[in-house]
Design an enzyme around this catalytic site. Structure first.
Site, PDB file in Angstrom:
ATOM      1  N   ASP A  68      22.761  15.560  80.702  1.00 39.30           N
ATOM      2  CA  ASP A  68      23.286  16.821  80.139  1.00 39.30           C
ATOM      3  C   ASP A  68      23.939  16.806  78.784  1.00 39.30           C
ATOM      4  OD1 ASP A  68      24.011  19.587  79.236  1.00 39.30           O
ATOM      5  OD2 ASP A  68      24.429  19.894  81.463  1.00 39.30           O
ATOM      6  N   HIS A  89      20.221  19.813  80.386  1.00 37.15           N
ATOM      7  CA  HIS A  89      20.792  21.088  80.576  1.00 37.15           C
ATOM      8  C   HIS A  89      19.409  21.986  80.825  1.00 37.15           C
ATOM      9  CE1 HIS A  89      24.237  23.657  80.117  1.00 37.15           C
ATOM     10  NE2 HIS A  89      23.432  24.610  79.062  1.00 37.15           N
ATOM     11  N   SER A 116      24.401  27.059  83.594  1.00 41.58           N
ATOM     12  CA  SER A 116      25.297  27.290  82.367  1.00 41.58           C
ATOM     13  C   SER A 116      26.214  28.387  82.396  1.00 41.58           C
ATOM     14  CB  SER A 116      24.420  27.401  81.120  1.00 41.58           C
ATOM     15  OG  SER A 116      24.969  26.832  80.043  1.00 41.58           O
TER      16      SER A 116
END
Length: 546
Positions: free
Chosen positions: A438, A476, A206
């Site tokens: 995601d 994620h 991320s």
């Protein structure tokens, strides 16, 4: 104290050498022991500004303590825990807190770990690296020096953009904290062991994935290889695209809002249609291209388009879905990108857990904490970074009215158009991953970054230094297939032995999952080609072209 320059495989870095350290580094052995007195000698150590390759007021070590292998809760063996702060150039700006962990038996390599969100919390380097399997020892236990920072400020968890009103704090978050942390750590390492690392690596996901690409693109002399998982490489455009998606469900005074039941209606329908398209029904949508052709969300339309309950979608809600699952165009280019790719709502992303459509059909200003995560990220960037107006009505914010500020924001935070050529030319290697499910950074965003590299270097050129894996069912950092694989070993083999990654596999980290899948190099995807009853084995899947 004297300032020397130490040359190593990753380039030339400034290094503070304390009198008495060996002048000759000598030939490399397998490991280097941490001298008994080294840890204590680091306490109170000062690092001059000249030792850090960006503007600061220097740094200092605040604590240095040996942690015994037998210490309660310590899975990392014996090591010296060092914490310190890099002082800002501007006295009113926050400092950057860092931690460096020095193993008693060092493999002469260092691993820097990235943060997440807006950062603001110290990354200690004491845990596993991003997506590390449970069966793999932490890098510190393996003998790596590990390090991390807080990104240059302190803030609450999630997205609290107030720190960004300070230019130096914003620059640290956006691009400078990676370098400042690295350089401070290099001084600590040299003081402790009397030599520099032979190799320096970076792994993050991320924002940490963004930082990994920053390490490669901006600071190529300092790093030999990086792993960028689901990278937020284009924070400015990403958050504008996030805001666009969040505002889509708030249109019509709340008529377009997708509550949890409506969201589940959509994703359940996607899985019913698309899960079997890869050859097996296993809770994973692998053949995304076929899914796009097979699934039509309009089949969920309520009679006459009016909202009649959670078993169907109104026309307003279908309009929100269409906007979310289409590319967003701000009307001008941001760091060379003129559009942000669609979200994967109709391709297997669940939009539950952390990233959902919120708990309320209309946002509050200031935020109540019940808004969608995507809207929250966009709101905070619009208020505290682009406009610097904490009272901004984000629902009416038009980025076209702030083109210069958007460009400035991108120059501070985005690595979109920073070339990887110097990193490629020096022999640096990159592993990059993203998950098809995601729901916070769309997987198509990483596809766009990869396509940009192919456009610049050609496919053969890219293959020489970058591998990109799209992972079905992975979100994620979680998801139906909660991916775990040993990227550090794969990266090190490529960098140090020239063994390009081949036939990598991942395991599902979900409880009691007991299954594995091949990691397919983009644009290939894993098709089930095995016999019934072997669905949990990576060997039963073949990576095929779309």
């Amino acid at each position: 104290m004297r300032l020397f320059t130490i040359t190593r495989a990753a380039g030339v870095v400034p290094m503070l050498m304390i009198a008495g350290l060996a002048a000759q580094l000598g030939a490399a052995d397998d490991t280097t022991a941490l001298p008994a007195s080294a840890c204590a000698s680091l306490q109170g150590m000062t690092i001059p500004a000249a030792a850090i390759g960006l503007e600061t007021s220097g740094a200092e070590v605040q604590t240095a303590a040996m942690i015994a292998a037998s210490a309660s809760g310590n899975p990392n063996g014996e090591y010296c825990k060092v914490t310190g702060v890099v002082k800002p150039k501007n006295p009113s700006s926050p400092g950057l807190e860092f931690e460096v962990n020095l193993p008693a038996s060092w493999n002469r390599r260092a691993l820097q770990m990235g943060g997440g969100g807006y950062n603001g919390t110290l990354v200690t380097g004491l845990t596993g690296f991003t997506l590390q399997p449970a069966t793999v020892d932490n890098p510190l236990k393996q003998g790596y020096v590990t390090l991390g920072s807080d990104g240059g400020h302190k803030s609450t968890a999630g997205f609290d953009g107030r720190f960004a009103m300070d230019d130096e704090a914003l620059a640290d978050f956006g691009k400078h904290s990676v370098k400042k942390t690295h350089d401070a750590a290099m001084v600590v390492i040299a003081k402790a062991y009397g030599r520099a690392p032979e190799r320096f690596y970076f792994i993050g996901g991320s924002q940490g994935g963004h930082e990994a690409l920053d390490a490669a693109a901006r600071y190529h002399r300092d790093y030999d290889g990086v792993v960028a998982h689901y990278p937020a490489y284009n924070v400015t455009l990403l958050h504008l695209g996030s805001l666009n998606a969040g505002r889509a469900v708030y249109e019509g005074g709340g008529a377009a809002w997708l509550n949890p039941a409506k969201t589940k209606l959509i994703t359940d329908a996607v899985y019913a249609k698309c899960d079997p398209l890869d050859g097996v029904t296993d809770g994973i949508v692998s053949h995304v291209k076929a899914c796009n052709a097979a699934f039509d969300v309009k089949a969920l339309r309520c009679a006459n388009g009016a909202d009649t309950g959670d078993a169907c979608l109104s026309d307003a809600q279908l309009g929100a879905v269409a906007k979310i699952s289409s590319d967003y165009t701000p009307g001008f280019a941001v760091a060379g990108m003129d559009r942000f790719p669609r979200w994967a709502l109709l391709e297997g992303a669940l939009f539950r857990e952390r990233s959902n459509w919120g708990q309320v059909p209309q946002p509050s200003n200031p935020l109540s904490g019940k808004e969608p995560l995507l809207y929250t990220a966009g709101d905070q960037t619009a208020k505290f970074i682009i406009t610097r107006n904490p009272s901004l009505d984000t629902m009416s914010f038009d980025p076209k009215q702030f083109k210069e500020r958007v460009a400035w924001s991108a120059s501070m935070m985005d690595v979109t158009d920073v070339s990887l050529e110097p990193f490629r030319a020096k022999g640096g290697k990159i592993l990059m991953t993203h998950g098809t499910a995601d729901d916070f950074i769309t997987p198509h965003n990483s596809e766009a970054y990869y396509a940009r590299q192919v456009q610049q270097f050609g496919q053969a050129g890219v293959d020489g230094f970058l591998r990109f894996y799209m992972i079905p069912g992975f979100g994620h950092g979680f998801g139906p297939f909660n991916t775990k694989f040993d990227s550090l070993t794969a990266l090190r083999a490529w960098v140090e032995q020239g063994q390009a990654p081949k036939n990598l596999t991942a395991v599902d980290g979900n409880a009691n999952a007991n299954r594995s899948r091949p990691l397919c190099e983009w644009p290939k995807w894993p098709k089930f080609t095995g016999a019934a009853g072997t669905e949990n084995s990576a060997a039963s899947f073949t990576c095929v072209a779309p």
